[in-house]
Design a protein around this motif. Structure first.
Motif, PDB file in Angstrom:
ATOM      1  N   ALA A   9       0.832  -1.210   0.000  1.00  0.00           N
ATOM      2  CA  ALA A   9       0.000   0.000   0.000  1.00  0.00           C
ATOM      3  C   ALA A   9       0.861   1.254   0.000  1.00  0.00           C
ATOM      4  O   ALA A   9       0.581   2.220  -0.719  1.00  0.00           O
ATOM      5  CB  ALA A   9      -0.931  -0.017   1.209  1.00  0.00           C
ATOM      6  N   ALA A  10       1.945   1.240   0.782  1.00  0.00           N
ATOM      7  CA  ALA A  10       2.818   2.421   0.859  1.00  0.00           C
ATOM      8  C   ALA A  10       3.511   2.659  -0.473  1.00  0.00           C
ATOM      9  O   ALA A  10       3.639   3.807  -0.926  1.00  0.00           O
ATOM     10  CB  ALA A  10       3.843   2.234   1.974  1.00  0.00           C
ATOM     11  N   GLN A  11       3.958   1.574  -1.132  1.00  0.00           N
ATOM     12  CA  GLN A  11       4.653   1.733  -2.416  1.00  0.00           C
ATOM     13  C   GLN A  11       3.689   2.204  -3.499  1.00  0.00           C
ATOM     14  O   GLN A  11       4.051   3.034  -4.349  1.00  0.00           O
ATOM     15  CB  GLN A  11       5.333   0.422  -2.811  1.00  0.00           C
ATOM     16  N   ALA A  12       2.460   1.698  -3.477  1.00  0.00           N
ATOM     17  CA  ALA A  12       1.472   2.153  -4.467  1.00  0.00           C
ATOM     18  C   ALA A  12       1.148   3.629  -4.247  1.00  0.00           C
ATOM     19  O   ALA A  12       1.054   4.408  -5.204  1.00  0.00           O
ATOM     20  CB  ALA A  12       0.200   1.311  -4.365  1.00  0.00           C
ATOM     21  N   ALA A  13       0.987   4.022  -2.993  1.00  0.00           N
ATOM     22  CA  ALA A  13       0.701   5.426  -2.699  1.00  0.00           C
ATOM     23  C   ALA A  13       1.853   6.309  -3.163  1.00  0.00           C
ATOM     24  O   ALA A  13       1.640   7.359  -3.790  1.00  0.00           O
ATOM     25  CB  ALA A  13       0.453   5.603  -1.200  1.00  0.00           C
ATOM     26  N   ALA A  14       3.103   5.889  -2.897  1.00  0.00           N
ATOM     27  CA  ALA A  14       4.270   6.685  -3.295  1.00  0.00           C
ATOM     28  C   ALA A  14       4.328   6.825  -4.815  1.00  0.00           C
ATOM     29  O   ALA A  14       4.638   7.900  -5.338  1.00  0.00           O
ATOM     30  CB  ALA A  14       5.545   6.042  -2.757  1.00  0.00           C
ATOM     31  N   ALA A  15       4.005   5.731  -5.530  1.00  0.00           N
ATOM     32  CA  ALA A  15       4.033   5.784  -6.994  1.00  0.00           C
ATOM     33  C   ALA A  15       3.004   6.776  -7.529  1.00  0.00           C
ATOM     34  O   ALA A  15       3.150   7.307  -8.630  1.00  0.00           O
ATOM     35  CB  ALA A  15       3.772   4.390  -7.564  1.00  0.00           C
ATOM     36  N   ALA A  16       1.947   7.015  -6.739  1.00  0.00           N
ATOM     37  CA  ALA A  16       0.904   7.963  -7.148  1.00  0.00           C
ATOM     38  C   ALA A  16       1.166   9.362  -6.594  1.00  0.00           C
ATOM     39  O   ALA A  16       0.328  10.261  -6.765  1.00  0.00           O
ATOM     40  CB  ALA A  16      -0.465   7.458  -6.683  1.00  0.00           C
ATOM     41  N   GLY A  17       2.292   9.534  -5.906  1.00  0.00           N
ATOM     42  CA  GLY A  17       2.659  10.868  -5.432  1.00  0.00           C
ATOM     43  C   GLY A  17       2.346  11.142  -3.979  1.00  0.00           C
ATOM     44  O   GLY A  17       2.457  12.290  -3.535  1.00  0.00           O
ATOM     45  N   PHE A  18       1.938  10.105  -3.234  1.00  0.00           N
ATOM     46  CA  PHE A  18       1.640  10.292  -1.806  1.00  0.00           C
ATOM     47  C   PHE A  18       2.718   9.593  -0.981  1.00  0.00           C
ATOM     48  O   PHE A  18       2.675   8.373  -0.768  1.00  0.00           O
ATOM     49  CB  PHE A  18       0.251   9.742  -1.469  1.00  0.00           C
ATOM     50  N   ASP A  19       3.681  10.370  -0.528  1.00  0.00           N
ATOM     51  CA  ASP A  19       4.796   9.805   0.235  1.00  0.00           C
ATOM     52  C   ASP A  19       4.369   9.507   1.670  1.00  0.00           C
ATOM     53  O   ASP A  19       3.431  10.118   2.195  1.00  0.00           O
ATOM     54  CB  ASP A  19       5.975  10.778   0.236  1.00  0.00           C
ATOM     55  N   SER A  20       5.060   8.579   2.299  1.00  0.00           N
ATOM     56  CA  SER A  20       4.910   8.264   3.731  1.00  0.00           C
ATOM     57  C   SER A  20       3.495   7.842   4.125  1.00  0.00           C
ATOM     58  O   SER A  20       3.037   8.200   5.201  1.00  0.00           O
ATOM     59  CB  SER A  20       5.320   9.437   4.625  1.00  0.00           C
ATOM     60  N   PHE A  21       2.818   7.105   3.252  1.00  0.00           N
ATOM     61  CA  PHE A  21       1.498   6.567   3.624  1.00  0.00           C
ATOM     62  C   PHE A  21       1.712   5.368   4.546  1.00  0.00           C
ATOM     63  O   PHE A  21       2.366   4.393   4.173  1.00  0.00           O
ATOM     64  CB  PHE A  21       0.729   6.154   2.370  1.00  0.00           C
ATOM     65  N   THR A  22       1.161   5.442   5.746  1.00  0.00           N
ATOM     66  CA  THR A  22       1.280   4.337   6.705  1.00  0.00           C
ATOM     67  C   THR A  22      -0.129   3.880   7.085  1.00  0.00           C
ATOM     68  O   THR A  22      -0.716   4.369   8.055  1.00  0.00           O
ATOM     69  CB  THR A  22       2.049   4.782   7.963  1.00  0.00           C
ATOM     70  N   PRO A  23      -0.707   2.951   6.309  1.00  0.00           N
ATOM     71  CA  PRO A  23      -2.075   2.516   6.587  1.00  0.00           C
ATOM     72  C   PRO A  23      -2.167   1.808   7.929  1.00  0.00           C
ATOM     73  O   PRO A  23      -1.248   1.090   8.331  1.00  0.00           O
ATOM     74  CB  PRO A  23      -2.378   1.553   5.437  1.00  0.00           C
ATOM     75  N   ASP A  24      -3.293   2.025   8.624  1.00  0.00           N
ATOM     76  CA  ASP A  24      -3.534   1.291   9.871  1.00  0.00           C
ATOM     77  C   ASP A  24      -4.808   0.470   9.794  1.00  0.00           C
ATOM     78  O   ASP A  24      -5.238  -0.105  10.788  1.00  0.00           O
ATOM     79  CB  ASP A  24      -3.559   2.254  11.067  1.00  0.00           C
ATOM     80  N   ALA A  25      -5.407   0.428   8.622  1.00  0.00           N
ATOM     81  CA  ALA A  25      -6.631  -0.365   8.459  1.00  0.00           C
ATOM     82  C   ALA A  25      -6.707  -0.890   7.035  1.00  0.00           C
ATOM     83  O   ALA A  25      -6.245  -0.236   6.095  1.00  0.00           O
ATOM     84  CB  ALA A  25      -7.860   0.470   8.756  1.00  0.00           C
TER      85      ALA A  25
END
Ligand code: MD6
Ligand code: FE
Length: 122
Positions: A9-25
Motif C-alpha cells: 500500500a505504501a509503495q502504491a501510494a508513493a508511486a501515485a505521489g503520496f509519500d509516507s502513507f502508513t495505513p492502519d486499516a
C-alpha cells in the motif's frame, strides 16, 4: 496487518505521489456475482490527508469514479486482478462505487471479486 500488505500500500501510494502513507486499516470486501457498491464517499477516517489505496483481486469489475459532488460526471474504469487504484489530495472525498459484478471466472477466486482498501483510519 501483514507487513507485506502495508508495504504494498505504501509503495502504491508513493508511486501515485503520496509519500509516507502508513495505513492502519485494511477493509476487505468480497463481491459475489451481481453484487455492487453504490456511489459513496469514504468519510469514516479521521485524517483526509492520507490517500485511499484500493487493490482488486479476482473477477474484473467496473469501478466508478466521480467528483466530490454526488452529481459530478462519473468515469468508468475496468479494474482487473492485481490492479491498484489510489486516490487522495483534492480527490480524497470523490464519490466512487462498483457496478454489479458480471458472471465470470478467475483461476484463483472462481466467481468472486475481492477488494482490499487501505486507509489511515486513526
Ligand atoms: C472497490 N471499494 O471495491 C471499492 N469503500 O473497488 C470501496 O470503495 C470501499 O471496499 C468503503 C469500504 C469498503 C470498500
Ligand atoms: Fe469506498
Amino acid at each position: 496487518m501483514p507487513s507485506a500488505f502495508a508495504t504494498l500500500a505504501a509503495q502504491a501510494a508513493a508511486a501515485a505521489g503520496f509519500d509516507s502513507f502508513t495505513p492502519d486499516a485494511c477493509l476487505i470486501n468480497r463481491y459475489v456475482p451481481s453484487a455492487k457498491l453504490s456511489l459513496h464517499q469514504d468519510r469514516d477516517e479521521r485524517d483526509y490527508s492520507a490517500p485511499i489505496v484500493s487493490v482488486s483481486l479476482g473477477v474484473p469489475a467496473i469501478f466508478l469514479f466521480g467528483g466530490t459532488k454526488r452529481n459530478d460526471k462519473v468515469h468508468r474504469v475496468r479494474v482487473e486482478h492485481g490492479d491498484v487504484v489510489v486516490w487522495g489530495g483534492p480527490a480524497r472525498l470523490s464519490y466512487h462505487g462498483v457496478l454489479p459484478l458480471a458472471d465470470a471466472q478467475n483461476p484463483l477466486t472462481g466467481p468472486l471479486r475481492i477488494n482490499l482498501t487501505f486507509r489511515k483510519a486513526l
